[in-house]
Motif scaffolding. Structure first.
Motif, mmCIF file in Angstrom:
data_model
loop_
_atom_site.group_PDB
_atom_site.id
_atom_site.type_symbol
_atom_site.label_atom_id
_atom_site.label_comp_id
_atom_site.label_asym_id
_atom_site.label_seq_id
_atom_site.Cartn_x
_atom_site.Cartn_y
_atom_site.Cartn_z
ATOM 1 N N MET A 1 0.820 -1.167 -0.008
ATOM 2 C CA MET A 1 -0.095 0.038 0.105
ATOM 3 C C MET A 1 0.881 1.224 0.014
ATOM 4 S SD MET A 1 -2.834 1.176 2.845
ATOM 5 C CE MET A 1 -2.124 2.778 3.135
ATOM 6 N N LYS A 2 0.615 2.026 -1.042
ATOM 7 C CA LYS A 2 1.108 3.342 -0.716
ATOM 8 C C LYS A 2 0.985 4.236 0.461
ATOM 9 C CE LYS A 2 -0.162 6.462 -4.107
ATOM 10 N NZ LYS A 2 -0.513 7.066 -5.242
ATOM 11 N N LYS A 3 1.969 4.909 0.975
ATOM 12 C CA LYS A 3 2.018 5.736 2.299
ATOM 13 C C LYS A 3 1.036 6.745 2.070
ATOM 14 C CE LYS A 3 6.501 5.144 4.085
ATOM 15 N NZ LYS A 3 7.662 6.053 4.637
ATOM 16 N N PRO A 4 -0.033 7.058 2.851
ATOM 17 C CA PRO A 4 -0.970 8.169 2.644
ATOM 18 C C PRO A 4 -0.116 9.545 2.783
ATOM 19 C CG PRO A 4 -1.488 7.150 4.756
ATOM 20 C CD PRO A 4 -0.517 6.498 3.966
ATOM 21 N N LEU A 5 -0.535 10.570 1.903
ATOM 22 C CA LEU A 5 0.017 11.856 2.142
ATOM 23 C C LEU A 5 -0.876 12.791 3.042
ATOM 24 C CD1 LEU A 5 0.714 13.020 -1.366
ATOM 25 C CD2 LEU A 5 2.266 11.725 0.155
ATOM 26 N N VAL A 6 -0.089 13.335 4.106
ATOM 27 C CA VAL A 6 -0.752 14.235 5.047
ATOM 28 C C VAL A 6 -0.183 15.736 5.171
ATOM 29 C CG1 VAL A 6 -1.275 14.414 7.499
ATOM 30 C CG2 VAL A 6 -1.113 12.168 6.668
ATOM 31 N N VAL A 7 -0.943 16.441 4.388
ATOM 32 C CA VAL A 7 -0.434 17.755 3.899
ATOM 33 C C VAL A 7 -1.144 18.694 5.056
ATOM 34 C CG1 VAL A 7 -0.064 19.561 2.228
ATOM 35 C CG2 VAL A 7 -0.450 16.951 1.566
ATOM 36 N N ALA A 8 -0.310 19.581 5.793
ATOM 37 C CA ALA A 8 -0.944 20.554 6.760
ATOM 38 C C ALA A 8 -0.551 21.712 5.883
ATOM 39 C CB ALA A 8 0.025 20.679 7.964
ATOM 40 N N ASN A 9 -2.156 22.528 5.785
ATOM 41 C CA ASN A 9 -2.044 23.770 5.269
ATOM 42 C C ASN A 9 -2.417 24.691 6.338
ATOM 43 O OD1 ASN A 9 -2.512 25.927 3.569
ATOM 44 N ND2 ASN A 9 -4.438 25.320 2.768
ATOM 45 N N TRP A 10 -1.349 25.518 6.749
ATOM 46 C CA TRP A 10 -1.363 26.626 7.925
ATOM 47 C C TRP A 10 -2.026 27.513 7.314
ATOM 48 C CZ3 TRP A 10 4.295 25.994 10.118
ATOM 49 C CH2 TRP A 10 4.707 24.728 10.569
ATOM 50 N N LYS A 11 -2.029 27.609 6.090
ATOM 51 C CA LYS A 11 -2.617 29.140 5.462
ATOM 52 C C LYS A 11 -2.042 30.281 6.217
ATOM 53 C CE LYS A 11 -7.041 26.601 4.847
ATOM 54 N NZ LYS A 11 -8.601 26.517 5.017
ATOM 55 N N ALA A 12 -2.840 31.342 6.394
ATOM 56 C CA ALA A 12 -2.175 32.622 6.954
ATOM 57 C C ALA A 12 -2.165 32.722 8.522
ATOM 58 C CB ALA A 12 -2.397 33.972 6.386
ATOM 59 N N THR A 13 -1.447 31.440 9.186
ATOM 60 C CA THR A 13 -1.752 31.621 10.757
ATOM 61 C C THR A 13 -0.533 31.653 11.472
ATOM 62 O OG1 THR A 13 -1.718 29.202 10.833
ATOM 63 C CG2 THR A 13 -3.943 29.947 10.278
ATOM 64 N N LYS A 14 0.588 31.681 10.893
ATOM 65 C CA LYS A 14 1.789 31.780 11.849
ATOM 66 C C LYS A 14 2.950 32.755 11.250
ATOM 67 C CE LYS A 14 1.212 26.711 12.669
ATOM 68 N NZ LYS A 14 0.170 27.121 13.873
ATOM 69 N N THR A 15 3.588 33.186 12.480
ATOM 70 C CA THR A 15 4.438 33.901 12.268
ATOM 71 C C THR A 15 5.882 33.062 12.324
ATOM 72 O OG1 THR A 15 4.955 33.965 14.759
ATOM 73 C CG2 THR A 15 3.619 35.799 13.766
ATOM 74 N N ILE A 16 6.895 33.669 12.003
ATOM 75 C CA ILE A 16 8.133 32.828 11.814
ATOM 76 C C ILE A 16 8.221 32.117 13.362
ATOM 77 C CG2 ILE A 16 10.631 32.811 11.340
ATOM 78 C CD1 ILE A 16 10.360 35.350 9.657
ATOM 79 N N LYS A 17 8.220 33.082 14.307
ATOM 80 C CA LYS A 17 8.424 32.416 15.698
ATOM 81 C C LYS A 17 7.326 31.408 15.968
ATOM 82 C CE LYS A 17 8.239 34.345 20.327
ATOM 83 N NZ LYS A 17 7.223 34.392 20.915
ATOM 84 N N GLU A 18 6.067 31.634 15.846
ATOM 85 C CA GLU A 18 5.226 30.606 16.004
ATOM 86 C C GLU A 18 5.560 29.184 15.032
ATOM 87 O OE1 GLU A 18 1.366 33.465 16.879
ATOM 88 O OE2 GLU A 18 1.854 32.760 14.600
ATOM 89 N N THR A 19 6.026 29.341 13.719
ATOM 90 C CA THR A 19 6.456 28.087 13.119
ATOM 91 C C THR A 19 7.581 27.429 13.833
ATOM 92 O OG1 THR A 19 5.947 29.631 10.831
ATOM 93 C CG2 THR A 19 7.521 27.583 10.874
ATOM 94 N N ILE A 20 8.641 28.202 14.396
ATOM 95 C CA ILE A 20 9.629 27.496 14.952
ATOM 96 C C ILE A 20 9.226 26.696 16.122
ATOM 97 C CG2 ILE A 20 11.975 28.057 16.336
ATOM 98 C CD1 ILE A 20 12.320 30.469 14.247
ATOM 99 N N GLU A 21 8.205 27.356 17.155
ATOM 100 C CA GLU A 21 7.694 26.808 18.018
ATOM 101 C C GLU A 21 6.807 25.335 17.657
ATOM 102 O OE1 GLU A 21 7.141 30.884 20.756
ATOM 103 O OE2 GLU A 21 5.293 30.129 19.811
ATOM 104 N N TRP A 22 6.055 25.654 16.697
ATOM 105 C CA TRP A 22 5.260 24.464 16.341
ATOM 106 C C TRP A 22 6.362 23.220 15.805
ATOM 107 C CZ3 TRP A 22 4.642 20.728 12.629
ATOM 108 C CH2 TRP A 22 3.212 20.098 12.476
ATOM 109 N N ILE A 23 7.302 23.691 15.247
ATOM 110 C CA ILE A 23 8.192 22.513 14.852
ATOM 111 C C ILE A 23 9.094 21.876 15.823
ATOM 112 C CG2 ILE A 23 10.133 22.080 13.344
ATOM 113 C CD1 ILE A 23 9.098 24.310 11.094
ATOM 114 N N ASN A 24 9.398 22.889 16.765
ATOM 115 C CA ASN A 24 10.239 22.330 18.038
ATOM 116 C C ASN A 24 9.432 21.598 18.827
ATOM 117 O OD1 ASN A 24 12.454 23.509 17.216
ATOM 118 N ND2 ASN A 24 12.160 25.241 18.570
ATOM 119 N N LYS A 25 8.175 21.538 18.677
ATOM 120 C CA LYS A 25 6.959 20.834 19.677
ATOM 121 C C LYS A 25 7.156 19.528 18.823
ATOM 122 C CE LYS A 25 4.481 24.206 22.339
ATOM 123 N NZ LYS A 25 3.333 25.165 21.835
ATOM 124 N N ALA A 26 6.903 19.417 17.602
ATOM 125 C CA ALA A 26 6.082 18.166 16.915
ATOM 126 C C ALA A 26 7.441 17.455 16.172
ATOM 127 C CB ALA A 26 5.145 18.675 15.637
#
Ligand code: PGA
Length: 239
Positions: A1-26
């Motif tokens: 089976m092909k791996k499912p693609l899970v695409v996050a569409n953050w739209k216009a919701t994150k500053t650079i700082k929030e992007t770094i915080e999200w990535i560091n947590k996940a």
């Protein structure tokens, strides 16, 4: 089976700082996900930091749009040359681009052509099958390069708003997703988008014609996104 693609569409919701915080947590948890291909759709200004933080991992980064113009006197535009080498994917033709920025079918086709030329995989949103007909009528690349494109069946009425989820019926979503492959007449990768969340994700991911999801609201907080991924894993069907 092909791996499912899970695409996050953050739209216009994150500053650079929030992007770094999200990535560091996940990031650590995302690195352990072997059952799905994760793609993070960040805003233009956050792409460099997202790409650099995910470098060396299996997580890929996506832009949410690209200019239909190439390098030149187009104040404010982000061109394909700027995305080249930075992202592997780019969302294109999202209904919010049409609704708020007047994007047309012709614009979308120009963007798809540029993305294909630069080997960036288009994640092409299709609101309904008649819109796919319009794309096919305008650009033969849509069919010729269909294997290099990720299609998303995303009915605008199913997109969440104000924190409220209003998903399409999973069976109807599956019919439309399979309709995309039938119209293209090839085996294509087709996602569903619109109000996918941790509770309903498995209902969509288990559909035969649905190869993954484009996730807006439910991707904006790392905890919810990770929960969604765990539910996808628990319910991965034998397709
Ligand atoms: P939603 O957004 O998951 O918040 O409905 C999906 C999208 O518009 O890509």
């Amino acid at each position: 089976m092909k791996k499912p693609l899970v695409v996050a569409n953050w739209k216009a919701t994150k500053t650079i700082k929030e992007t770094i915080e999200w990535i560091n947590k996940a990031k650590t948890a995302l690195e352990e996900v072997t059952y799905a291909q994760i793609i993070i759709g960040a805003s233009y200004v956050s792409l460099p930091v997202a790409a650099s933080l995910f470098e060396g991992t299996t997580v890929k980064v996506s832009a949410q749009d690209v200019s239909k113009f190439q390098k030149g006197a187009y104040t404010g535009e982000v061109t394909i040359e700027m995305l080249d080498g930075l992202v592997d994917y780019c969302i294109v033709g999202h209904s919010e681009r049409r609704k708020y920025f007047g994007e047309t079918d012709d614009d979308v086709i120009e963007k798809v052509k540029l993305l294909l030329k630069y080997d960036i995989t288009p994640i092409l949103c299709v609101s309904d099958l008649s819109q796919l007909d319009a794309y096919i009528a305008r650009g033969k690349e849509i069919v010729d390069s269909a294997e290099k494109t990720v299609f998303v069946y995303e009915p605008p009425g199913a997109i969440s708003g104000g924190g409220v989820y209003r998903p399409e019926d999973p069976g109807v979503a599956n019919e439309n997703a399979s309709g995309i492959g039938n119209k293209i007449n090839k085996k294509v990768t087709t996602l569903y988008g619109g109000s996918i969340n941790p509770e309903n994700a498995n209902l969509f991911f288990s559909q035969a014609a649905i190869d993954g999801g484009l996730i807006g609201q439910a991707s904006t907080e790392p905890q919810g996104f990770l929960e969604l991924l765990s539910n996808v894993k628990l319910n991965l069907p034998a397709k």
